[in-house]
Design an enzyme around this catalytic site. Structure first.
Site, PDB file in Angstrom:
ATOM      1  N   TYR A 152      71.795  68.818 157.649  1.00 51.59           N
ATOM      2  CA  TYR A 152      72.079  69.972 158.503  1.00 51.59           C
ATOM      3  C   TYR A 152      73.102  69.680 159.604  1.00 51.59           C
ATOM      4  O   TYR A 152      73.501  70.598 160.325  1.00 51.59           O
ATOM      5  CB  TYR A 152      70.782  70.453 159.177  1.00 51.59           C
ATOM      6  N   HIS A 169      74.323  76.228 162.704  1.00 54.89           N
ATOM      7  CA  HIS A 169      73.037  76.266 163.417  1.00 54.89           C
ATOM      8  C   HIS A 169      72.846  75.028 164.302  1.00 54.89           C
ATOM      9  O   HIS A 169      71.982  75.032 165.186  1.00 54.89           O
ATOM     10  CB  HIS A 169      71.906  76.332 162.380  1.00 54.89           C
ATOM     11  N   TYR A 178      62.068  71.118 163.058  1.00 54.67           N
ATOM     12  CA  TYR A 178      62.963  72.158 162.579  1.00 54.67           C
ATOM     13  C   TYR A 178      63.143  73.229 163.653  1.00 54.67           C
ATOM     14  O   TYR A 178      62.294  73.419 164.534  1.00 54.67           O
ATOM     15  CB  TYR A 178      62.446  72.751 161.269  1.00 54.67           C
ATOM     16  N   ASN A 184      62.895  76.432 163.891  1.00 55.46           N
ATOM     17  CA  ASN A 184      61.960  77.532 164.152  1.00 55.46           C
ATOM     18  C   ASN A 184      60.674  77.084 164.836  1.00 55.46           C
ATOM     19  O   ASN A 184      59.840  77.915 165.173  1.00 55.46           O
ATOM     20  CB  ASN A 184      61.654  78.315 162.867  1.00 55.46           C
ATOM     21  N   ASP A 225      73.558  78.170 168.836  1.00 52.02           N
ATOM     22  CA  ASP A 225      74.510  78.997 168.110  1.00 52.02           C
ATOM     23  C   ASP A 225      74.187  80.469 168.338  1.00 52.02           C
ATOM     24  O   ASP A 225      73.025  80.837 168.522  1.00 52.02           O
ATOM     25  CB  ASP A 225      74.452  78.673 166.610  1.00 52.02           C
ATOM     26  N   ASN A 278      65.362  82.275 165.822  1.00 50.46           N
ATOM     27  CA  ASN A 278      63.985  81.778 165.742  1.00 50.46           C
ATOM     28  C   ASN A 278      63.716  80.610 166.684  1.00 50.46           C
ATOM     29  O   ASN A 278      62.591  80.429 167.163  1.00 50.46           O
ATOM     30  CB  ASN A 278      63.655  81.378 164.302  1.00 50.46           C
TER      31      ASN A 278
END
Length: 201
Positions: A18, A23, A76, A78, A103, A124
């Site tokens: 990632y 993000h 993560y 969220n 972001d 989130n």
């Protein structure tokens, strides 16, 4: 102004898969802030995060800037709220001195906006942070990544790497966002908004 440190959090997802995603631009900003301060991130003993304790910027008159805890959750996106809340409690930091760097699809790429409070805009990571802190009244440094093209889903858009064209300007965007964080913690929200909300020439 409290003599407690600021908590500046860069949102993102963990792991190399990632790292280059839109993000994860908040974590890119945190990496630059740590580099500027000559600091390295280390695992925190009480929170799922890596942190670096630094002084950011220079105060008027030339004194070193305020104490700041730079933090990147290792969860993560969220479920970012747990680490943020744990760090705020550990360092005894009020929500008003928490800064989330993230972001933002609702503003164009290459644009920085700052605010305190307000909605989460479907983000989130912010939604979970609001739930964990019990308030919306924390600062946000919003790093524009633009709307998804065509009918692309927003989640797909933010979980893709920046385009080749965007990558050329990405270092400037990250540098501007780091400057915005420094100005926010040294001179306050209005000063930072005054600089970064002005239309670019």
């Amino acid at each position: 102004m409290s003599d407690r440190p600021w908590l500046v959090v860069g949102l993102g997802n963990p792991g190399p898969k990632y790292a280059g995603n839109r993000h994860n631009v908040g974590q890119m900003v945190l990496d630059l802030l740590a580099e500027r301060a000559g600091a390295r991130f280390g695992k925190h003993p009480r929170a799922q995060a890596v942190v670096a304790e630094v002084r950011l910027g220079v105060l008027p008159g030339g004194a070193p800037g305020p104490r700041v805890v730079l933090a990147k959750p290792t969860t993560y996106m969220n479920v970012s709220g747990g680490p943020v809340s744990a760090l705020a409690k550990y360092y005894d930091i009020d929500p008003e001195q928490v800064v989330m760097v993230h972001d933002e699809v609702d503003i164009p790429f290459d644009t920085i906006k700052l605010k305190i409070g307000g909605g989460e805009g479907g983000h989130n990571g912010l939604r979970d942070t609001t739930k964990a802190l019990g308030t919306k009244d924390y600062h946000r440094v919003r790093v524009g990544v633009g709307r998804p093209p065509g009918r692309m889903d927003t989640a797909d858009h933010v979980l893709k790497d920046f385009s080749g064209t965007e990558r050329k300007d990405l270092p400037i965007l990250v540098d501007d966002a780091a400057d915005a964080v420094e100005l926010l913690v040294t001179e306050g929200l209005l000063a930072a908004q005054g600089k970064f909300h002005t239309a670019k020439a």
